[in-house]
Structures are given as structure tokens and as C-alpha cells.
Design an enzyme around this catalytic site. Structure first.
Site, short mmCIF file in Angstrom:
data_model
loop_
_atom_site.label_atom_id
_atom_site.label_comp_id
_atom_site.label_asym_id
_atom_site.label_seq_id
_atom_site.Cartn_x
_atom_site.Cartn_y
_atom_site.Cartn_z
N ASN A 148 43.26 5.63 72.00
CA ASN A 148 43.44 4.52 72.87
C ASN A 148 44.66 3.98 73.13
O ASN A 148 44.95 3.47 74.31
CB ASN A 148 42.26 3.59 72.61
CG ASN A 148 40.81 3.91 72.72
OD1 ASN A 148 40.63 4.84 73.51
ND2 ASN A 148 39.84 3.28 72.11
N HIS A 207 35.51 5.02 64.10
CA HIS A 207 35.78 4.91 65.41
C HIS A 207 35.33 6.21 66.17
O HIS A 207 35.98 7.30 66.06
CB HIS A 207 37.09 4.59 65.91
CG HIS A 207 37.43 4.51 67.55
ND1 HIS A 207 38.50 4.91 68.26
CD2 HIS A 207 36.60 4.01 68.32
CE1 HIS A 207 38.30 4.60 69.14
NE2 HIS A 207 37.09 3.95 69.59
N SER A 250 37.34 -0.35 69.31
CA SER A 250 38.19 0.46 69.82
C SER A 250 39.56 0.16 69.63
O SER A 250 40.53 0.89 69.83
CB SER A 250 38.19 0.58 71.31
OG SER A 250 36.60 1.03 71.80
N GLU A 308 37.95 8.62 64.52
CA GLU A 308 39.17 8.03 63.89
C GLU A 308 38.75 7.20 62.83
O GLU A 308 37.94 6.33 63.16
CB GLU A 308 39.90 7.34 64.74
CG GLU A 308 40.76 8.11 66.07
CD GLU A 308 41.54 7.30 66.98
OE1 GLU A 308 42.57 7.54 67.37
OE2 GLU A 308 40.75 6.18 67.37
N1 LIG Z 1 32.47 2.69 75.67
C1 LIG Z 1 33.22 3.43 75.12
O1 LIG Z 1 33.70 4.67 75.47
C2 LIG Z 1 33.66 3.26 73.69
C3 LIG Z 1 34.11 4.39 72.94
C4 LIG Z 1 34.27 4.11 71.56
C5 LIG Z 1 34.13 2.93 70.86
N2 LIG Z 1 33.72 1.89 71.69
C6 LIG Z 1 33.29 0.63 71.19
O2 LIG Z 1 31.84 0.57 71.01
C7 LIG Z 1 31.49 -0.95 70.80
C8 LIG Z 1 30.46 -0.91 71.93
O3 LIG Z 1 30.71 -0.52 73.18
P1 LIG Z 1 29.67 0.11 74.00
O4 LIG Z 1 30.47 1.09 75.10
O5 LIG Z 1 28.71 0.99 73.26
O6 LIG Z 1 29.25 -1.18 74.95
P2 LIG Z 1 27.54 -1.50 75.73
O7 LIG Z 1 28.21 -2.39 76.64
O8 LIG Z 1 27.10 -0.13 76.17
O9 LIG Z 1 26.85 -2.01 74.56
C9 LIG Z 1 27.14 -3.37 74.09
C10 LIG Z 1 26.22 -3.83 73.01
O10 LIG Z 1 26.50 -4.81 72.41
C11 LIG Z 1 25.26 -5.80 72.40
N3 LIG Z 1 25.87 -7.32 72.38
C12 LIG Z 1 26.53 -7.88 73.28
N4 LIG Z 1 26.71 -8.93 73.23
C13 LIG Z 1 26.42 -9.09 72.00
C14 LIG Z 1 26.40 -10.27 71.13
N5 LIG Z 1 26.95 -11.47 71.63
N6 LIG Z 1 25.95 -10.32 69.63
C15 LIG Z 1 25.25 -9.13 69.52
N7 LIG Z 1 25.27 -7.79 70.48
C16 LIG Z 1 25.81 -7.93 71.36
C17 LIG Z 1 24.63 -5.50 73.61
O11 LIG Z 1 23.14 -5.90 73.64
C18 LIG Z 1 24.56 -3.82 73.49
O12 LIG Z 1 23.71 -3.41 72.51
C19 LIG Z 1 32.44 -1.76 71.31
O13 LIG Z 1 33.51 -2.23 70.20
C20 LIG Z 1 33.57 -0.77 72.01
O14 LIG Z 1 34.75 -1.10 72.03
C21 LIG Z 1 33.28 2.16 73.16
#
Ligand SMILES: NC(=O)c1ccc[n+]([C@@H]2O[C@H](COP(=O)([O-])OP(=O)(O)OC[C@H]3O[C@@H](n4cnc5c(N)ncnc54)[C@H](O)[C@@H]3O)[C@@H](O)[C@H]2O)c1
Length: 283
Positions: free
Chosen positions: A190, A140, A119, A152
Site C-alpha cells: 500500500n 495483511h 492496511s 504481508e
Molecule cells: N478493502 C480492501 O481492499 C482491503 C484489503 C486489505 C485490508 N483491508 C483492511 O481490512 C479491514 C476491513 O476492511 P473491509 O474492506 O473489509 O471493510 P468493509 O467496509 O467491507 O467492512 C468493515 C467491517 O467493519 C465493521 N465495523 C464498522 N464499524 C465498526 C465498529 N465501530 N466496530 C466494529 N466493527 C465495525 C462493519 O460492520 C464491517 O463488518 C480494514 O482494516 C482495511 O484496511 C481492506
């Protein structure tokens, strides 16, 4: 470069949403999860989600079955070795993502494009962990990835024209509208959205109004589909805090400093929908 096989690393909110969007769009998708239990949960969640689409008449039963058949899960990173494109969507933590890019560079074929769904984090720093910085970019997606129309595509200084083109074509093939953005914290959405969300927490902290009334005000007064606290709970408060910290790290602007209440909510493990409790209770 056409993407036939997509690898997704991470089976959280976004990893599973990206996998669903890509599988429905006709890509073969393999998702790498750290544990078998979360891989199984992802597969079951995908079937449930597609089942709802069938009930709503947005997808036929045949299309659902075909999408399910196109998705597989693994706990081994090596299983992503024959993917044309890999999108990582693990926790928003630069060190974790850097380490993952070193590993992806090792296991993926030399022609594969490696992308991050970060993000806010600097994509160039991930690119420079690899021996193919020209083949690394940001793709993204937004939450929930199957429903939100925007992607994005983030162009770090190191990315080749071909890589950016491949990323855009892939996102468009998933039915998304693409905007190209510079590799700068928060990109477009963001950089604009999170100061607003952070300021909503500040209003709550200052006792200006209740969270319910702030949500009601922004829905009724601005026509937003959901208020800031419902949105923070949907995004995840840990991810939201990581985004604020990355914005502050980049710009050192006091307006980007996370409000203490947000940090305390994360310390209390009130992470939003994914933990069952955030600003609201989901039990
Ligand atoms: N939540 C949102 O609205 C959103 C939107 C766009 C982008 N993102 C981005 O997507 C990515 C994931 O976010 P999310 O919301 O899916 O989070 P989430 O907490 O739902 O999932 C995170 C994932 O990362 C894994 N993980 C955690 N620690 C880890 C480690 N040390 N090594 C490898 N894997 C690990 C977890 O097992 C899980 O599968 C981030 O970079 C976030 O910024 C999130």
C-alpha cells in the site's frame, strides 16, 4: 503453535474473504459479526462464492461442503474465547480497533495470537492495548482474499519470534506467499500502490482524461489487470481514504495528502462496489 481454530472479527469485504480462504484451507473458522443479518449474509455469500468455485472446477462439491461445515458465525465476541488465532478485519479506524483489542485480550485465552488485517495503521498501538503485546502482529491479506496470493506479515517492535512464525505458518497453510514487513504505514504494497491511486484521482480532478480512459491507459500501457478507478471501487473509497490519511499522518509528505475528490466521494457515500456506486455504477 499450530492454528486449529481461527476467529475473524468483521464480516465486510475482507473479513468474509479471509474466513473463506481459511475454511477452504481446512481451518475451523468462527466469524464475529455485529448483527445477525450481516452474519447470515456472510454465510450465504460464502456458499455462493464456493459454489462458483465448484462450477469452475476449482473445488469439488465435497470440498465445498466441508469448507461450509467448518465455518460458523456469531454475534458474541466471547465465542472467540477458544481460538488459537484471531484476525480482526473491522473498519480502518484506529480508535475502533484499539477498543476491539482491549476486548479481544479480555475474551481470548492467554496463548492466543491476536492479529490485525489493517492496511496502514500502527500495529504496535494495537499490541499495547493488550496484556500480551508479544502475541500481537499484522496479517495483511489482499482483496479478494481467497484469490490473491500474497500476505504481508507485519512485525511490530513488540512481537515475539514465535508470534511472527505462527502468523507466517498460518498464512502459508492458507496457500499464500508471505513477505515479512516492518510496522510502518502502508507496509510494502500500500505504500507503493496508494500514492498511485491517489494520483489517478488527481489526474481525473485536473481533467487530464476521463476515468474510463485512465483505466484503459493503465491496463493497456502497464499491463495492469484493472485500472485505478476500478481498483479503488473494489477496495472501497472509505477504506482508500482511511489508508491515504494514515499514510499522510505517518509521513507528513504532501504527496500522500488525499486528493479532495476522493474525500468528496466518501462524503457523498459513493464508496464503490460495496455501496453500489463509486467512480462507476454497479446497480
Ligand atoms: N478493502 C480492501 O481492499 C482491503 C484489503 C486489505 C485490508 N483491508 C483492511 O481490512 C479491514 C476491513 O476492511 P473491509 O474492506 O473489509 O471493510 P468493509 O467496509 O467491507 O467492512 C468493515 C467491517 O467493519 C465493521 N465495523 C464498522 N464499524 C465498526 C465498529 N465501530 N466496530 C466494529 N466493527 C465495525 C462493519 O460492520 C464491517 O463488518 C480494514 O482494516 C482495511 O484496511 C481492506
Amino acid at each position: 503453535m499450530a492454528v486449529k481454530k481461527l476467529g475473524v472479527v468483521g464480516s465486510g469485504i475482507m473479513g468474509s474473504g479471509i474466513a473463506e480462504a481459511a475454511a477452504v484451507a481446512g481451518h475451523e473458522v468462527v466469524v464475529r459479526s455485529r448483527s445477525q443479518a450481516s452474519a447470515d449474509a456472510l454465510a450465504a455469500g460464502l456458499e455462493r462464492s464456493l459454489g462458483r468455485q465448484v462450477e469452475k472446477g476449482r473445488l469439488s462439491a465435497e470440498e465445498r461442503d466441508a469448507a461450509v461445515a467448518r465455518l460458523s458465525t456469531t454475534t458474541e465476541l466471547d465465542a472467540l474465547g477458544d481460538c488459537d488465532l484471531v484476525i480482526e478485519s473491522v473498519v480502518e479506524d484506529l480508535e475502533v480497533k484499539k477498543h476491539l483489542f482491549i476486548e479481544l485480550d479480555r475474551v481470548c485465552g492467554p496463548q492466543a495470537v491476536l492479529a490485525t488485517n489493517t492496511s496502514t495503521l500502527p500495529v504496535v498501538e494495537l499490541a499495547m492495548q493488550t496484556g500480551r503485546p508479544e502475541r500481537v502482529c499484522g496479517i495483511h491479506f489482499f482483496n479478494p482474499a481467497p484469490a490473491m496470493s500474497l500476505v504481508e506479515v507485519v512485525r511490530p517492535l513488540t512481537a515475539s519470534e514465535e508470534t511472527v512464525r505462527a502468523a507466517k505458518s498460518f498464512a502459508e497453510a492458507c496457500g499464500k506467499t508471505v513477505v515479512e514487513v516492518k510496522d510502518q504505514a502502508g507496509f510494502v504494497v500500500n505504500a507503493l500502490l496508494f500514492p498511485y491511486l491517489n494520483n489517478a484521482v488527481r489526474l481525473l480532478e485536473n481533467g487530464v482524461a476521463s476515468k474510463e480512459d485512465i483505466d484503459t491507459a493503465m491496463k493497456g500501457g502497464c499491463g495492469f489487470p484493472m485500472g485505478p478507478f476500478a481498483l479503488l471501487d473494489l477496495v472501497g473509497l472509505d477504506t482508500s481514504l482511511a489508508i491515504m490519511d494514515a499514510l499522510y499522518e505517518e509521513y507528513r509528505d504532501p504527496n500522500y495528502a488525499a486528493v479532495p475528490l476522493l474525500r468528496r466521494m466518501v462524503a457523498a457515500e459513493r464508496l464503490g462496489r460495496k455501496s453500489g456506486r463509486g467512480f462507476y455504477d454497479y446497480h
